[in-house]
Structures are given as C-alpha cells and as structure tokens.
Design a protein around this motif. Structure first.
Motif, short mmCIF file in Angstrom:
data_model
loop_
_atom_site.label_atom_id
_atom_site.label_comp_id
_atom_site.label_asym_id
_atom_site.label_seq_id
_atom_site.Cartn_x
_atom_site.Cartn_y
_atom_site.Cartn_z
N TYR A 152 13.65 -20.66 39.31
CA TYR A 152 12.67 -20.37 38.34
C TYR A 152 11.47 -20.10 39.51
O TYR A 152 11.07 -20.42 40.89
CB TYR A 152 11.19 -22.23 38.29
N PRO A 153 10.83 -19.00 39.21
CA PRO A 153 9.91 -18.25 40.17
C PRO A 153 9.02 -19.43 40.68
O PRO A 153 7.88 -18.97 41.63
CB PRO A 153 9.48 -17.49 39.71
N SER A 187 2.77 -11.84 36.63
CA SER A 187 1.07 -10.85 37.15
C SER A 187 0.29 -11.74 36.00
O SER A 187 0.26 -12.50 35.23
CB SER A 187 1.39 -9.75 37.20
N GLY A 188 -0.99 -11.32 36.60
CA GLY A 188 -1.89 -12.23 35.51
C GLY A 188 -2.16 -14.07 35.28
O GLY A 188 -1.87 -14.59 36.92
N PHE A 189 -2.67 -14.79 34.68
CA PHE A 189 -2.74 -15.99 35.54
C PHE A 189 -1.57 -17.19 34.58
O PHE A 189 -1.12 -16.53 33.23
CB PHE A 189 -3.50 -16.67 34.74
N LEU A 213 2.90 -21.48 31.37
CA LEU A 213 2.45 -21.21 30.48
C LEU A 213 1.23 -19.80 30.92
O LEU A 213 0.91 -20.51 31.29
CB LEU A 213 0.97 -22.62 30.01
N PRO A 214 1.84 -18.59 29.58
CA PRO A 214 0.73 -17.83 30.35
C PRO A 214 -0.41 -17.83 29.93
O PRO A 214 -0.94 -18.31 28.79
CB PRO A 214 1.27 -15.99 29.74
N VAL A 215 -1.54 -17.76 30.45
CA VAL A 215 -2.74 -17.27 30.46
C VAL A 215 -3.43 -16.30 29.85
O VAL A 215 -4.16 -15.96 31.07
CB VAL A 215 -3.35 -18.58 31.32
N HIS A 218 -3.00 -17.19 39.81
CA HIS A 218 -3.35 -15.55 39.80
C HIS A 218 -3.01 -14.46 40.06
O HIS A 218 -3.02 -14.54 41.41
CB HIS A 218 -4.88 -15.72 39.02
N ASP A 219 -1.69 -13.38 39.50
CA ASP A 219 -0.97 -12.47 39.90
C ASP A 219 -0.01 -13.75 41.56
O ASP A 219 0.28 -12.69 42.55
CB ASP A 219 -1.80 -11.82 40.75
#
Length: 430
Positions: free
Chosen positions: A196-197, A326-328, A341-343, A379-380
């Motif tokens: 897993y990353p 990328s993102g939260f 979980l992508p936020v 975040h990112d």
C-alpha cells in the motif's frame, strides 16, 4: 582441538551456492556498488569478512561464529528443499518456523544491522547538541564501541524471537521469475516493503511483504493476511478482465503453495530494492549488473548504505509519502485491515476530525470496526494530522458522506471537546 574459525559469513554459503556461476556451487559474480567493478569470487570468500563475529573483551577474545551453526544448518536444508521441489506443499509447522528463523537471522547478521545503531547514536548526539545539550558530558550518550556493537549483535541474534513473533502472522509464498528474468542477491538480502502506498515497511504493518531471494529464479516471501484476503474476495470486485485473471493466478499460487510467476516489472522492483537496501555488494550467476549501475548513477547516495533508519531534522515535517494519491486522504489503520478514504472536504469547526467522503461503502465498513483505530490525514502526500485510539462515526445521513473521527474513550473525548472550545473562545470551559 579444532581450529578457531576466521572467515565469517554475513550471507550464508547455502544461499550463495544457489546463485553460483553455471550452478556449480563453486564461484559467484560480485558487484561492488562503490566503484562499479565486478569479479569472480569463490563461494567461501563471498558474503564474508575475517573475524566479523569476533569481539575483543578485557577477558580475552570471543568468537561467536558458532552461534550461527544450528540455524545455518537448518536454513541450508530449508533453502535446498524449497529450490529443488519449488513448492510449499510439504511445509509443516516446524518448517514454517525454520523459514521464519532464516528471515530473522538474515536480518540481524549483516553489516547494516551493526552500523545502524552506531549511526542512530551519532544522529541522536547531533540532535541534542542542536538543542543546546552537550552529549559528551553524559556517559549514557557515549558512542558505542566496536566491541559493544558486536556484543549487541550477538544478543539480538539470541533474542531473535522478538522478530520471529510478528512474522508468524504472515503467509508464506514463492515468487518465480519468468524465463529471461532473474533475481539478484545482496549483502542485506531481506527486503521489507509494503503493497500500500500509505503503508509502513514494518513487520507489524498491514500490507507488509518480506522478500528473500533463494535462487536467480525463485524467492521466498512472507505476505500480510490483509493482502491475501483481497485476493480471496476478487469475485466481489469490479476488475478489468486482465487484472482479474492475474489476481486469480496469484490466488491459486497462494492457496496451493506453488511458485507464482511474477511480471518482469515486479522482478525489476525487487532487484531495485536489493540495490537500494544493500550496504555495498550484489551477487549473481552472471556478470550483468548494468541495471544496478543505472540506479546508482541516478542515485549516488546508494553506493554505500549504512542504515535504513533516520531520526530526521529537528522541527522538520515527516517526509512526503511517495505514491500517495493527491488531495486529502484519510488512512485508517484497524486491527485487521487498513483503508484509505478519499476526503472531499474538511470541517475545521466540527468535533475531532470532521470530514466528507464520497466512498460511502468504504466509510460504512470503517465505521463498524469495533477496535481502536489509528488515523492519518494526508494532503498531497504530506501528513497533516494523526490520531490514535479513535473510532469513526457517521454523522447526519449516511448518504451525505459526512463523518467524524473522535476518541473512543469518553473521558478523552470530553477532554478534547473542552480543549477545542477553549482554543476557539480563549476562555476555560467548566
């Protein structure tokens, strides 16, 4: 009286023999990462150093090479029995334990296992010096001597059950290289990675994979049960046909204990980790280490590695997670699994960590975990927040995707509420 041993192996001869030139178990090719040179070496001389396991004490010299005799004997038999039938079907519980012992021993007997404590001591001394404290005035912060490091190596080997224990939960498997591909061996051959990353390269971590090359075309691996479970549930997943077929092939190998032929890119990745994680030397049956030269030309710091551990800079943020979307992203570590979980958005005025996701099925799965969770908000790829001993609660309507991460302990949860209110108002709360 037998003559005291002098040539001590940090990579056992039983393993080197399977990487020998033409399979004759006499010679092997050695690649030196520092200068890029290669040469033929006798198996007896490769992966070894004179008096590596000898320590000078006030009472005299202690040669602890004999401590490895029993485990080396069992390991030699284990490696040969894995390489020749190329199957795990015969493995009994005592054989499983012997393989874990091989992994643990090979993690502890190398140069890196000894240089890491010394470098960590140096880093700690530099750290406290930056804080205005003189480590030279503290006997407890003295640099470890060569004798102390060797004694510690012997102690850790005798107590290697501390490493075997967390590996016991991992499932054994065999990876095979395709015709034309080959695995390489190094002077620190046990590689720990994570599928897993967002996972850690630690034996206790979900997603961990522990890899050990046994021969140019075969490797033993220990795989986290969370990975195995995902292969068992592929019928429930929406997968492209080629990926589904690949996962079914892997699952069949996991179930039967037969070698799983991995893609060339995977072989390249494991070989890269051998290059990156080794101290100085690589070994193989042929003089073809151009891939290693390419890696080292791009990353000269890998030419000589003394440790895999770093304390980091004082006041500096943790390094960015490579491969993290990328993102939260909220990474949730449960007792038996790990999720991300992508936020979509975060409400800083909410209780605990309040956020919204569009992955509703995954949110419901996380929310029903009854154990204490550990979460990390990225975040990112950069860590923004960390909480432990928490649970995930769905708020408002489930289809809204809003949830909050709060302490599972009610006392701690109430304390967090009061602290948050005081931070907003600047006034103490009753």
């Amino acid at each position: 009286m037998s003559k005291e041993s002098k040539n001590h192996h940090y990579v056992p001869r039983a393993q080197l023999r399977h990487f020998s030139i033409d399979g004759k178990e006499k010679q092997i090719w050695v690649f030196d990462k520092q200068n890029g040179k290669t040469w033929r070496s006798n198996i007896a001389s490769a992966g070894s150093e004179n008096n590596f396991n000898t320590v000078e004490l006030e009472t005299g010299r202690w040669n602890f090479e004999d401590l490895f005799n029993d485990v080396d004997g069992r390991s030699a038999s284990m490696i040969r029995r894995l390489v020749e039938p190329r199957s795990l079907a015969w493995v009994q519980p005592e054989d499983h334990l012997a393989l874990l012992d091989l992994f643990a021993t090979q993690m502890l007997r190398t140069h890196l296992a000894r240089s890491s404590p010394r470098l960590l001591a140096e880093q700690m001394r530099d750290l406290v010096r930056k804080m205005g404290y003189d480590p030279d005035q503290d006997p407890a912060m003295e640099m470890p001597t060569k004798a102390a490091l060797r004694l510690e190596a012997a102690r850790r080997f005798l107590q290697r059950g501390d490493i075997v224990a967390p590996m016991a939960r991992l499932q054994m498997a065999l990876f095979a290289a395709k015709e034309g591909d080959r695995f390489v061996l190094s002077d620190h051959p046990v590689v720990i990675s994570n599928a897993y990353p967002y996972g850690d390269a630690a034996l206790e971590a979900h997603g961990v994979i522990v890899f050990l090359p046994l021969a140019p075309d075969l490797a033993a691996v220990l795989i986290c049960p969370t990975i195995i479970e995902k292969y068992e549930l592929i019928e429930r997943a929406d997968l492209a046909p080629d990926r589904r077929a690949r996962m079914q092939r892997y699952r069949a190998g996991f179930r039967a204990g037969e070698p799983i032929e991995i893609e060339s890119g995977e072989v390249d990745n494991w070989n890269r980790l051998q290059v990156v994680g080794s101290r100085q030397y690589l070994y193989g049956p042929v003089d073809n280490f151009d891939f290693a030269r390419t890696i080292l030309n791009e990353n000269p710091s890998f030419r000589k590695v003394e440790t895999h551990i770093s304390l980091g800079e004082l006041g500096a943020a943790p390094p960015r997670r490579q491969g993290m979307p990328s993102g939260f992203q909220l990474v949730v570590h449960g007792m038996h699994d790990i999720w991300v979980l992508p936020v979509m958005e975060v409400d800083n005025s909410g209780e605990g960590l309040t956020a919204r996701t569009e992955s509703l099925a995954l949110l419901r799965q996380v929310a029903v975990d009854a154990g204490d969770l550990r979460v990390e908000l990225y975040h990112d790829g950069s860590l923004r927040r960390h909480m432990a001993g928490v649970c995930v609660e769905i708020i408002e309507k489930a289809e809204s995707g809003w949830f909050q991460v709060v302490h599972r302990d009610e006392g701690l949860r109430e304390l967090a509420r009061k602290t948050s209110a005081e931070n907003r108002t600047g006034e103490p709360q009753n």
